[in-house]
Every structure is written in structure tokens, then in C-alpha cells.
Write an enzyme that holds these catalytic residues in place. Structure first.
Site, PDB file in Angstrom:
ATOM      1  N   LYS A  68       0.810  -1.230   0.000  1.00 21.05           N
ATOM      2  CA  LYS A  68       0.000   0.000   0.000  1.00 21.05           C
ATOM      3  C   LYS A  68       0.839   1.274   0.000  1.00 21.05           C
ATOM      4  O   LYS A  68       0.398   2.331  -0.448  1.00 21.05           O
ATOM      5  CB  LYS A  68      -0.922   0.002   1.218  1.00 21.05           C
ATOM      6  CG  LYS A  68      -2.009  -1.056   1.167  1.00 21.05           C
ATOM      7  CD  LYS A  68      -3.137  -0.644   0.223  1.00 21.05           C
ATOM      8  CE  LYS A  68      -4.330  -1.572   0.318  1.00 21.05           C
ATOM      9  NZ  LYS A  68      -5.413  -1.165  -0.613  1.00 21.05           N
TER      10      LYS A  68
ATOM     11  N   SER B 242       1.234  -9.902  -0.618  1.00 18.35           N
ATOM     12  CA  SER B 242       0.916  -8.467  -0.588  1.00 18.35           C
ATOM     13  C   SER B 242       1.092  -7.822   0.768  1.00 18.35           C
ATOM     14  O   SER B 242       1.329  -6.613   0.850  1.00 18.35           O
ATOM     15  CB  SER B 242      -0.515  -8.269  -1.085  1.00 18.35           C
ATOM     16  OG  SER B 242      -1.394  -9.141  -0.404  1.00 18.35           O
TER      17      SER B 242
END
Lengths: 339, 339
Positions: free
Chosen positions: A73, A324
């Protein structure tokens, strides 16, 4: 509200924040993003993971879990903030997220000396709220259903600059830098497996990879219990699942009810297929990644690996999976490892 | 056997394998090693770890745990084998180890299509034996006290080429590539903390770093329960601890009874200090590295981080620690995470 009108509502809410028809990110956008973010973002390594049943079969993990805030992110958030730095410094920034996006924005605000307001659901785990506060951000707790609207209200009222979680071309271009690095690190990759939730990550990665190497297959992976994206691709329209459904999965980063408007345009153009994994397959992958890959992955970060382990995705000579994020509850990880 | 004569005996045994007085590795040796090994060895990333009590204080972890075999050992083993590749192909290779060195040698043998014999203690965990066998190596189980002698006997009898675990200049030069990478990745590092057992890793790293940046402090860290190296430095002579002492520590990679003859010459010249950590501090570090660094470290790999967390090592503006390996028993990791 039925699925179609919920989707339309969601689309309206999200587009309102940046007021434009969906645009497609280009390879050039992603290359510029890579330059913008390189001083604070880790070029994450590729870690080899042997298959549990076929030891000579190896998956190449792109370990975004090793970013300073524990997830990819940071890339999109930094690419966005760095383009609105003057007004962000003057007016402060706002973001809504219960997880990794919140942490990325708060961390960047601290590094760049910006005021940050993070809107979090009032049911967020106290440890996540505390982590964001520890970075110096102001946390506003609201009912989960009011997150979007309260964020827009606060932004309008106080003039905060919004850093959206996924439905934004700057975010998508930032996340796409994962794809640029991957092609550079693993030039002969055949298949790339990517977790999908709001769709920002896979949109950026697919854009980068299909621009450079159209023959590489880009496959999205999501939980069976939050399979709105797979259904959308099958139906060829953007479908929203109710959060009472998506919140069933242990993969708490993948509970977004629908892919974003901008991501959807990228996904339908560039993504080859979307596959789903079960809860048990996700937790088995978390364990395998820890024991054999020596990486701490959160359940959301392990879905792509789960698809590979259980032969649910296309096979290839060189397969990569994005891990991720790694922000996992230690008690959950302990249970998974204890077996 | 008293400590001094045990040390002499150990030195004789180890030196016999390569029949030379201790030599010092040079920066040039390490640079050549870096070229030799780069096709199979990962340039490991630097991962940021916040201090548990002072969040803005960050330790830079060099994550050797992410090597394909889970530890730095691959570097020295490959640097050694690649220099004797023809005879290794003809005669096969032999190594003795219960852990990461065994796995590195077996993995390299498979990659390079060599016959490998690994001598392991008969008390080694069955999972470790199975892992080495799964790589195609032949395992010979012997009583722990006979490992050195049986390895030499087998090598003499069958003509195997020995790949020593640490007491060899080729091994030291290979491990030194960690230091080369670190200085390149973190040019303003002030203090480097390194786990120490046989001493190959810290010897190579200290040689690289002191050659390039003499003002950087290189500090070795070992368990209080296996503190033979710290005692050796204090006494200015190489001291051996009985394995009934060193085997008390949970850090199973750091139970070697004495640093090697060659490592000792490097340590006394290049290492600034050696410090020790308690068992509880080691396990607290394993947990912190997992939760906040998202890396799976074995206890041996966590000792340098433990010293930093508990302010047992010199502080600096930019401090790095080597996470040397990540081959941890899942049940132990589960207990550590469950708290």
C-alpha cells in the site's frame, strides 16, 4: 439494496472523490511513479518457495510484506501524496482504511511531516487503531457503513486532501511498480498470481506486465467467501457483494465489496482470469510461506500462493505470486503454526 | 580434556582438513567470491525493524533468512565448491552439519549435479535429516562426538571433496559477501551486529567492512549459554566450551564449542567487541522480528537483534543486524507467538 444498485452507489461514491470517468494507467505513468517513490519504498526481493508435494517446483514470491509498513500500500499512497505535497502540507491529508492503507498513509505523513486523519471502522481491532495513533495520526472511529461518507464530509469540511485506497489512477500507477520490478527481477516469468480486493494492485501490475510482456498471464486470486471480482469477470460487469458476505473470510484485507471503478476498467482489459481459494487453503498457505519461505504473510497476502499450492491457477515454467502484506495477528499465526 | 587441550585438539582436527596455517582473507577475495556466487545466491534485502519501546529508533535487518536454503551458509559453501568443481564432479563432496550448512551443501549439489554425502549427528531432528535427503544427498548418521573424525575418514576413504562449515578461507570469503552488500545497501551504517558461532560469518563481514570503512563497529553476539567466543576475546586466546554447556541454548546454530582457527585470526584483528544475550532475550527477539519485521528468524538468527533490543551493544545512528537464518521449528515459533 440489490447488488446492481449497490454497485452503482459504490461507483458514484468512489468516483465523486476524484470526479472523472475511469482512465487507464499507462506504462509511462508507472515508470514515473517508480522514480517518485524509490526513496522510501523497498525494492522487495523474490523469495523461492518449494511446492509442498513437488519440491523441485518452485514459486517465486514477491515479498511486499517486507515494506516498512508491512504491505504494498505504501507504493500507491506515496505516488499519490507526492503529487499533491504542497496542498497536503497546507491542509493535511485524510484516508479511510482499517488496515494496511491506514498504516501506509500514517507512516508517510510522519515521514513527510504532514497532518493525517485516518477514518477507521469503530469495530477495528484496538491494536490496529493504536498502531496508527502511534505514528502520530488522528483516528476518527465511525460505523463501518459510514466510512466513505464520513471521509468525504470531513475532507469537505476541513479541506483535507484525500488519499483513496484503490479507486484512483495515481494509486494504481504506484501499485504497478510491483509489476515493473517483477519483470526486471524475473524476466522469464510466465504466470503472475495477484491477490485482489479493491483491485488497485492487480490493475497496476497487469498494466505494467501486459505492456512489457503481453504473453505473460496475470491471474487474480480472491477468497471463495469474497468472490465479487470473479463473479464480475464472469458476468462482465462490476458486481458488489454485501459486506455480510465478504466479512466471512479470514483474509481481512480482501473484504472490499467490489473492485473500484478504475480498477474494473483495467481488470477487464488486462487480467486473464480470476480464481478463488478456500479458507483452509489460505491458512495452509500462511503456514507453508512461514515454514518454507520464512516470510510472515497475512491471510490476504497468502491467497495467491494458496492458488498455486492447490493447482487452482494456470501452471507455467516460471510462476510468481505477490505476497501483498504481512500484518497478521500473532495469535492467529501461532494457531496456524501449531497445526 | 581441559579447555586448552580441547581447543588445541579442535584446532588440529580442523586445520588438518586444509593443512595450512591460518590465513587472512582480503577484500579482493571477497569481491571475487561475490562474482562467483551471484547466480545462485540472493542479494538479501534490508528490512526496517522499529524498536519495541522507541518506535522512531529503527534497526536495519539484513535478511539472510531469505536465501533459498534459509541461511547465509549458501554463500561460503558455493564459493568453496565453485573453486573445486571439477574434482567435486568426479569424486563427490562431503560436509558435516546438523543444520543450515548441510542444507546449503545438499541444495548446491542438486543444482550443480554433484554427489553429496552429509554427515549428521544421530540425534538430529528427523525433519532435518529428511530435508537433506529430499534434496538427494546421502546422509550418514554418527554420534555427535564423532562427526569431525568420521567426515575425515569418509573423505579419505572415498576421495570426497570436503566442504567445511566455517574454518576455511574460502568459506570466510563467501560469507564476507554479506558485508559487501551491506555497505552498498546502507552506506552510512555505524554499527553492525553479527551472530557468532564457528565465526565464519563474522570473520568475512568484519574483513569486508573494516577494509572499506574502518570506523564502522563490528560486534559479535552469542548466547550467554554458549559464550566461548566472548570468553576467547576477553582472554585473548581461543577457548573451547564443552558441548554439554553450549547445547543448553535454544539457538541450535550457535552451539559450536569454539570459533575456528582461521576465524579466530580474523576476529581478534577486526571485531570490536563480543556481547551475549539471554535465552529469554533471544525468544523475545524471534517474536518481535516476526510481528514487526514480518520475517521468520530462527533463534540463532535473532541474537543480534536481541542485543539491539535490550541495549546490550553499542548504539549508533544507523545500526544493522544480520538475521542469519530462518529454519525454526514451527512448534517453537507457535509457542513464541502465542506468548
Amino acid at each position: 439494496m440489490d447488488n446492481a444498485s449497490a454497485a452503482a452507489d459504490h461507483a458514484a461514491t468512489n468516483s465523486a472523490a476524484h470526479g472523472a470517468d475511469p482512465q487507464l494507467v499507462t506504462l509511462a505513468d508507472i515508470r514515473v511513479a517508480a522514480d517518485r517513490i524509490q526513496d522510501l519504498v523497498l525494492r522487495t526481493p523474490i523469495v523461492a518457495l518449494p511446492h509442498p508435494d513437488r519440491p523441485s517446483d518452485v514459486l517465486h514470491l514477491k515479498a511486499e510484506s517486507l515494506q516498512p509498513t508491512g504491505a504494498f500500500k505504501l507504493r500507491g499512497a506515496y505516488n499519490t501524496i507526492s503529487q499533491v505535497l504542497d496542498e497536503s502540507r497546507e491542509r493535511g491529508i485524510i484516508a479511510q482504511s482499517s488496515g494496511n492503507h491506514a498504516r501506509a498513509v500514517a507512516w508517510l505523513a510522519k515521514r513527510l511531516d504532514l497532518r493525517a486523519v485516518i477514518v477507521m471502522p469503530d469495530a477495528a481491532p484496538p491494536t490496529k487503531v493504536a498502531a496508527v495513533r502511534a505514528l502520530g495520526a488522528e483516528v476518527v472511529l465511525v460505523p463501518a457503513s459510514e466510512r466513505d461518507s464520513r471521509t468525504l464530509e470531513l475532507a469537505a469540511e476541513h479541506g483535507y486532501v484525500e488519499v483513496p485506497p484503490y479507486d484512483d489512477v495515481r494509486i494504481i500507477a504506484g501499485q504497478g511498480t510491483v509489476g515493473l520490478e517483477l519483470i526486471d527481477q524475473l524476466p522469464d516469468v510466465d504466470v503472475v498470481l495477484v491477490p485482489i480486493s479493491g483491485g488497485g494492485l492487480i490493475s497496476g501490475i497487469a498494466t505494467a506486465i501486459k505492456s512489457l510482456r503481453p504473453e505473460v498471464q496475470v491471474i487474480g486470486v480472491e477468497p471463495e467467501l469474497a468472490a465479487d471480482a470473479a463473479e464480475s469477470l464472469r458476468e462482465q460487469r462490476r458486481i458488489t457483494w454485501d459486506t455480510t458476505l465478504t466479512y466471512r473470510t479470514v483474509a481481512d484485507g480482501l473484504r472490499t465489496p467490489a473492485v473500484g471503478v478504475h480498477p474494473w476498467e483495467h481488470i477487464r482489459r488486462y487480467v486473464d482470469d480470476l480464481v478463488t481459494v478456500s479458507e483452509e487453503q489460505i491458512l495452509t498457505a500462511v503456514r507453508h510461506i512461514a515454514v518454507e519461505g520464512r516470510l510472515v504473510a497475512e491471510p490476504s497476502g497468502a491467497v495467491a500462493t494458496a492458488a498455486w499450492m492447490h493447482d487452482l491457477a494456470p501452471r507455467g515454467a516460471t510462476v510468481a505470486a505477490i505476497v501483498s502484506g504481512g500484518s497478521v495477528d500473532p495469535a492467529l499465526m501461532a494457531r496456524v503454526l501449531a497445526g
